[in-house]
Structures are given as C-alpha cells and as structure tokens.
Design a protein around this motif. Structure first.
Motif, PDB file in Angstrom:
ATOM      1  N   HIS A  43       5.336 -17.485 -15.352  1.00 28.37           N
ATOM      2  CA  HIS A  43       5.471 -18.444 -15.276  1.00 28.37           C
ATOM      3  C   HIS A  43       7.087 -19.423 -16.655  1.00 28.37           C
ATOM      4  CE1 HIS A  43       3.578 -23.070 -16.874  1.00 28.37           C
ATOM      5  NE2 HIS A  43       4.003 -21.925 -18.152  1.00 28.37           N
ATOM      6  N   CYS A  44       7.832 -19.902 -16.129  1.00 28.50           N
ATOM      7  CA  CYS A  44       8.758 -19.482 -17.231  1.00 28.50           C
ATOM      8  C   CYS A  44       9.057 -21.250 -17.555  1.00 28.50           C
ATOM      9  CB  CYS A  44      10.441 -19.622 -15.936  1.00 28.50           C
ATOM     10  SG  CYS A  44       9.862 -18.016 -15.685  1.00 28.50           S
ATOM     11  N   ILE A  45       9.314 -21.826 -18.499  1.00 29.89           N
ATOM     12  CA  ILE A  45       9.659 -23.147 -19.219  1.00 29.89           C
ATOM     13  C   ILE A  45      10.924 -23.345 -19.983  1.00 29.89           C
ATOM     14  CG2 ILE A  45       8.548 -24.226 -21.104  1.00 29.89           C
ATOM     15  CD1 ILE A  45       5.989 -22.725 -21.968  1.00 29.89           C
ATOM     16  N   PRO A  46      11.802 -24.552 -19.365  1.00 27.85           N
ATOM     17  CA  PRO A  46      12.889 -25.021 -19.278  1.00 27.85           C
ATOM     18  C   PRO A  46      13.588 -25.150 -20.550  1.00 27.85           C
ATOM     19  CG  PRO A  46      12.039 -25.915 -17.557  1.00 27.85           C
ATOM     20  CD  PRO A  46      10.596 -24.780 -18.027  1.00 27.85           C
ATOM     21  N   PRO A  47      14.019 -25.556 -21.206  1.00 30.45           N
ATOM     22  CA  PRO A  47      14.342 -26.384 -22.529  1.00 30.45           C
ATOM     23  C   PRO A  47      14.084 -27.495 -22.798  1.00 30.45           C
ATOM     24  CG  PRO A  47      15.941 -24.620 -21.888  1.00 30.45           C
ATOM     25  CD  PRO A  47      15.479 -24.904 -21.414  1.00 30.45           C
ATOM     26  N   ALA A  48      13.234 -27.995 -23.396  1.00 28.51           N
ATOM     27  CA  ALA A  48      13.159 -29.293 -23.779  1.00 28.51           C
ATOM     28  C   ALA A  48      14.349 -30.272 -23.017  1.00 28.51           C
ATOM     29  CB  ALA A  48      12.313 -29.676 -24.782  1.00 28.51           C
ATOM     30  N   VAL A  49      15.607 -29.910 -23.213  1.00 29.32           N
ATOM     31  CA  VAL A  49      16.204 -30.600 -23.225  1.00 29.32           C
ATOM     32  C   VAL A  49      16.283 -31.024 -21.706  1.00 29.32           C
ATOM     33  CG1 VAL A  49      18.263 -28.962 -23.271  1.00 29.32           C
ATOM     34  CG2 VAL A  49      18.559 -31.000 -23.609  1.00 29.32           C
ATOM     35  N   ALA A  50      15.783 -30.236 -21.098  1.00 33.40           N
ATOM     36  CA  ALA A  50      16.199 -30.355 -19.378  1.00 33.40           C
ATOM     37  C   ALA A  50      15.311 -31.232 -18.856  1.00 33.40           C
ATOM     38  CB  ALA A  50      16.059 -28.900 -18.272  1.00 33.40           C
ATOM     39  N   GLY A  51      13.906 -31.493 -19.974  1.00 33.45           N
ATOM     40  CA  GLY A  51      13.551 -32.660 -19.081  1.00 33.45           C
ATOM     41  C   GLY A  51      12.499 -32.399 -17.245  1.00 33.45           C
ATOM     42  N   ILE A  52      12.498 -31.119 -17.855  1.00 35.37           N
ATOM     43  CA  ILE A  52      11.408 -31.015 -16.475  1.00 35.37           C
ATOM     44  C   ILE A  52      10.367 -29.569 -16.730  1.00 35.37           C
ATOM     45  CG2 ILE A  52      13.423 -30.952 -14.874  1.00 35.37           C
ATOM     46  CD1 ILE A  52      13.763 -28.013 -15.303  1.00 35.37           C
ATOM     47  N   PRO A  53       9.171 -29.832 -15.822  1.00 35.12           N
ATOM     48  CA  PRO A  53       8.530 -28.793 -16.174  1.00 35.12           C
ATOM     49  C   PRO A  53       8.140 -27.910 -16.451  1.00 35.12           C
ATOM     50  CG  PRO A  53       7.719 -29.939 -13.866  1.00 35.12           C
ATOM     51  CD  PRO A  53       9.203 -29.998 -14.662  1.00 35.12           C
ATOM     52  N   PRO A  54       6.520 -26.996 -16.385  1.00 35.64           N
ATOM     53  CA  PRO A  54       7.193 -25.411 -16.306  1.00 35.64           C
ATOM     54  C   PRO A  54       7.451 -24.539 -14.999  1.00 35.64           C
ATOM     55  CG  PRO A  54       5.765 -26.054 -18.080  1.00 35.64           C
ATOM     56  CD  PRO A  54       6.542 -27.378 -17.474  1.00 35.64           C
ATOM     57  N   ILE A  55       8.120 -23.914 -14.738  1.00 36.69           N
ATOM     58  CA  ILE A  55       8.208 -23.866 -13.589  1.00 36.69           C
ATOM     59  C   ILE A  55       6.864 -21.792 -12.679  1.00 36.69           C
ATOM     60  CG2 ILE A  55       9.456 -22.401 -11.522  1.00 36.69           C
ATOM     61  CD1 ILE A  55      11.926 -23.736 -13.641  1.00 36.69           C
ATOM     62  N   ASP A  56       6.865 -22.440 -11.901  1.00 37.99           N
ATOM     63  CA  ASP A  56       5.387 -20.675 -11.415  1.00 37.99           C
ATOM     64  C   ASP A  56       6.100 -20.595 -10.092  1.00 37.99           C
ATOM     65  OD1 ASP A  56       3.615 -20.743 -13.475  1.00 37.99           O
ATOM     66  OD2 ASP A  56       2.953 -23.199 -12.785  1.00 37.99           O
ATOM     67  N   GLY A  57       7.008 -19.285 -10.786  1.00 38.51           N
ATOM     68  CA  GLY A  57       7.518 -18.985  -9.061  1.00 38.51           C
ATOM     69  C   GLY A  57       6.792 -17.474  -9.859  1.00 38.51           C
ATOM     70  N   THR A  58       8.306 -16.781  -8.811  1.00 34.09           N
ATOM     71  CA  THR A  58       8.123 -15.305  -8.262  1.00 34.09           C
ATOM     72  C   THR A  58       9.785 -14.222  -8.571  1.00 34.09           C
ATOM     73  OG1 THR A  58       6.464 -15.556  -6.149  1.00 34.09           O
ATOM     74  CG2 THR A  58       7.567 -13.095  -6.655  1.00 34.09           C
ATOM     75  N   THR A  59       9.028 -13.414  -9.650  1.00 35.16           N
ATOM     76  CA  THR A  59      10.449 -12.750 -10.647  1.00 35.16           C
ATOM     77  C   THR A  59      10.044 -11.905  -9.863  1.00 35.16           C
ATOM     78  OG1 THR A  59      10.144 -13.376 -12.441  1.00 35.16           O
ATOM     79  CG2 THR A  59      11.323 -11.473 -11.613  1.00 35.16           C
ATOM     80  N   THR A  60      11.435 -11.057  -8.843  1.00 44.03           N
ATOM     81  CA  THR A  60      11.705  -9.203  -8.481  1.00 44.03           C
ATOM     82  C   THR A  60      12.187  -8.933  -9.402  1.00 44.03           C
ATOM     83  OG1 THR A  60      12.018 -10.382  -6.139  1.00 44.03           O
ATOM     84  CG2 THR A  60      11.980  -8.150  -6.794  1.00 44.03           C
ATOM     85  N   ALA A  61      11.818  -8.079  -9.703  1.00 44.89           N
ATOM     86  CA  ALA A  61      12.027  -7.176 -10.683  1.00 44.89           C
ATOM     87  C   ALA A  61      12.040  -5.050 -10.443  1.00 44.89           C
ATOM     88  CB  ALA A  61      11.492  -7.152 -11.749  1.00 44.89           C
ATOM     89  N   LYS A  62      13.019  -3.983 -10.551  1.00 38.51           N
ATOM     90  CA  LYS A  62      12.993  -2.887 -11.049  1.00 38.51           C
ATOM     91  C   LYS A  62      13.255  -2.403 -12.547  1.00 38.51           C
ATOM     92  CE  LYS A  62      15.139   0.441  -7.662  1.00 38.51           C
ATOM     93  NZ  LYS A  62      15.716   0.973  -6.864  1.00 38.51           N
ATOM     94  N   ILE A  63      12.212  -1.160 -12.228  1.00 37.82           N
ATOM     95  CA  ILE A  63      12.149  -0.159 -13.957  1.00 37.82           C
ATOM     96  C   ILE A  63      13.188   1.160 -12.841  1.00 37.82           C
ATOM     97  CG2 ILE A  63      10.997   0.899 -15.761  1.00 37.82           C
ATOM     98  CD1 ILE A  63      11.380  -2.509 -15.662  1.00 37.82           C
TER      99      ILE A  63
END
Length: 439
Positions: A43-63
């Motif tokens: 769940h990602c929250i863009p900066p308020a200045v962007a004027g767009i709603p939160p983004i629910d997506g998939t992150t791909t990562a590796k440790i």
C-alpha cells in the motif's frame, strides 16, 4: 563395538484451507538455501501534491546477506533490493538522475526477531513522468544474538525525492510479514569438540593394562586417562602427553571391577568440551566360585534406536479469505525408543516443503512449531525439546538427548503447529510434507 544408528523418516501431510492475493501479484516464491525473489502486496501513499489516491499494488524484492552462516556476535550486512516497486513517479514531471534516496526495513524472524533499518544511496537513472520507479537497493546491518535459523523478509520502504520539492512515497506491506526471501543459520561460536579415543581391548581381567589412543587433542597437552563406573570416576588414572598433531597412545591399568568405560580429558577434571569418551570397557569377573556354590550370569542385549508416530496426517484449522491468519493444529505424537544402551544421544529433526494448492504456494517458512518432549520414568537420558520457531525448508530440531556414559530410554514428542496464512491466499486446499529424521 559402536552400534549403527537407525534413521527413520516420516512424511506427514499438513492440509489447510486458505484464501488469496492482493494487487494481482503472486503470493510467494519458495524460500531455500539461496536468496529468493518474492512478491508481496503493498500500500503506497503518493505525496499530497500529486493529487492521486493511494496505490495498492505488488512489490517484487530480494534480500541478500554477506554471511549466511554467522556466529553469535557476528555482524551481518543485509541488502534489500526492490526489483519492482508498487509505486511510480506520481507526477507528470520527469525526474532527473540521482535525486532518489530509498530507506526501509527488513523483518527478522525465527531464532531472532526485530527489524533491520536499511538505506540506499542517492542514486537513480532519469525517471519519466508517471513512469515506474527503477530498481534500487538498500543496505544495513544487524548483530546475531542467538543461534538458530534466522529468516529475513522485506518490509516497509520509502522513496524520497529531492527535486524542486522534498517528497516522500511511503509503501507498507499490506499483510506483514512479507514472504521469507533469505535464511541464515547462526551458530553459537563454540568450536566443535572433535576429540576421540579408542581402546586396544573392550575388556580385561582386573589389573590388566589397556592401551588408549587419542586424536584431535590440543598439541602438547597433558591428557588424563581415567576409568568410569557409570558417571562416577574410579581411582584408575594415568597421564600422557599429546604430540604435535594432537594424538597420543598411553596405557591405563584398570583395577576397579565396576568399570564400565574409559575417558580421556585435558585439564584438572573431566569436561565434555575438552574430553573424549567414554569408550566402553568391561572388567572380567573371574572371582572363584566358593565350594558348594553356583555362579549365575545373565546378559542384557543392546537394542536399536527407533521411532513411531500416532498417525501420518494433520488437518490444520481453516482460515478465511481476506483475513488469513494462524491455521493451527497439533503434530501427531512421536514415540522415540532408544534401547541401544551406549553412550550416544539422539536428535529428531524436521523440515517442511512449501504448501501448494490451486492458487499457488504458501511459503514453508510460515510454518512454526512449539515442541514438547516427555521422558518415561526410569530412563537414563532426559529428553530436551527443540526451540519454538519456524520449521522451514532447511529444518529445525524437534527434540534431542545428550551423549553420556549410559544413555537410552523411551520418550514422547509433541508440537503445536501454526501456519501463518496470508490474508488473500486464493481459496482451496494447500498441503505440504513435514519430514522427520531420527539420528
């Protein structure tokens, strides 16, 4: 003569009804000895200045880590690489190179818990307006405080941009913890004791001399050879000096008829850390039979090390799609019989496969157990339960007994089981195989 150890394997099918996946991504890739690239809902929250709603997506990562086999007290460097971020450049404005600074956390589980703070350099290629953020890496360190398997999962992260405005795009794991990407196995740092002894004979008459040969002792050390009557030292002792390779050969005269074994050790008194044995030794009973008497003898025969279990299937409790959580159950009781009558203890370990079903996989690292072990009264050995925590593909100890002058007995082993099912696992039945090994 050393008795052979019997190995027994038990495959138990663990079944759980589950439900799932957010943001259209795969639930998890299997965790193994090598680092795994994993997908998890974010769940990602863009900066308020962007004027767009939160983004629910998939992150791909590796440790990844710089040391997968550390000792307690070692510092491990952790690298958290976001291969594909769930968020993108929130504005129509193209971002120039080297204005992104990522920070985040890596979640520890298993033998050691907590979060590792990681941060990346202010470095990136140009990012066009509304384009996906490029891959980036963050590093941090943690100190190993406990021996055992430590799992590492990607955690929350933030993308800070410094261009015209100082803006943050925080992304949180929707259903923490994310799947395990890397596992390290920590040891307590104590060198293994590889000292060993052998005898020229396993028996002798009272007053006979037996040759004791040793290896892997400290070069030049004074080594005491001593008789044992069970766990009690006898008065029969001798000393020898180890050569430059740590080996020796010396004689011990054995007079005590109660002797059951012989040990060798460095220092002023017996220590398992700096000793070897006991090697079995019997003093022949050649006492003359008085006139009018009869000498009666009997023999206790050594047996085997074996295990059995009360069933081979465990049904874990169902969980709800959209909620997930703990799918609990109980291991079928395992009975261990150690009827060898020698000095060796035993270890019962287990490892589990990934849980597979119609919607994909539930990572093996999400299965935890809480072992318990009971010893039958009168048994020479005492059973010790393994540590509570993740089982995983690499495995963990369920129960064990220590080496001793005389070991053996009967033991019952149980464990509470809990599978952490992610909230949005696709509906269906998922099963994995738990294999137990007795050695």
């Amino acid at each position: 003569m050393a008795l052979p150890t019997r190995r027994r394997r038990w495959a138990s099918i663990l079944t759980v009804t589950a439900l799932a996946v957010a943001g259209g991504g795969a639930l998890a890739c299997p965790a193994g000895a090598a680092p795994q690239q994993v997908d998890f809902p974010t769940h990602c929250i863009p900066p308020a200045v962007a004027g767009i709603p939160p983004i629910d997506g998939t992150t791909t990562a590796k440790i990844t880590v710089d040391n997968a086999s550390p000792k307690v007290g070692d510092t491990v460097t952790v690298t958290y690489t976001v291969v594909k971020a769930a968020a993108s450049n929130p504005t129509d404005l193209a971002l120039p190179a080297d204005i992104m600074t990522p920070t985040g956390k890596v979640s520890l589980g298993g033998a050691q818990t907590g979060d590792v703070t990681v941060a990346g350099p202010k470095k990136n290629p140009p990012v066009p307006g509304k384009a996906a953020f490029p891959s980036f890496s963050m590093t941090g360190t943690f100190t190993v405080t406990k021996a055992g398997q430590i799992t590492l999962s990607p955690g929350d992260y933030n993308i800070h941009t410094s261009y015209i405005l100082e803006l943050d795009t925080p992304c949180t794991v929707t259903d923490p913890p994310a799947p395990v990407s890397e596992t390290v196995t920590a040891t307590d740092g104590t060198p293994a004791n590889t000292r060993a002894i052998s005898l020229s004979s396993a028996s002798g008459d009272p007053g006979a001399s037996v040759t004791v040969s040793g290896s892997n002792f400290t070069p030049g050390a004074t080594v005491t050879l001593a008789g044992r009557a069970g766990d009690t030292p006898t008065a029969d002792t001798a000393t020898v000096t180890a050569n430059s390779q740590g080996s020796f050969s010396g004689s011990l005269v054995v007079n005590d008829r109660a002797t059951t074994g012989i040990v060798a050790y460095e220092g002023s008194s017996w220590s398992q850390d700096k000793g070897a044995g006991p090697a079995a030794y019997v003093v022949n009973d050649n006492t003359p039979v008085p006139a009018g008497s009869q000498k009666l003898t009997t023999t206790v025969k050594a047996g085997t090390l074996s295990m059995s279990q009360a069933g081979d299937a465990v049904a874990l409790a169902a969980v709800d799609f959209g909620k997930g959580g703990t799918s609990a159950g109980k291991l079928r009781t395992v009975t261990v019989q150690d009827f060898r009558g020698g000095p060796a203890g035993w270890s019962l370990t287990g490892k589990v496969t990934n849980f597979t079903g119609p919607g994909g996989k539930i990572d093996a690292g999400k299965l935890n157990w809480a072992p318990a072990c009971a010893t039958r009264p009168g048994s020479p050995s005492t059973c010790k339960a393994g540590s509570a925590g993740a089982v995983g593909i690499s495995g963990a100890t369920l129960a064990s007994t220590s080496d001793g002058t005389l070991t053996g007995g009967e033991f019952t082993v149980d464990a509470g089981l809990s599978l952490d099912v992610p909230a949005f696992t696709p509906p269906g039945s998922y099963s994995g195989v738990l294999t137990l090994t007795l050695a």
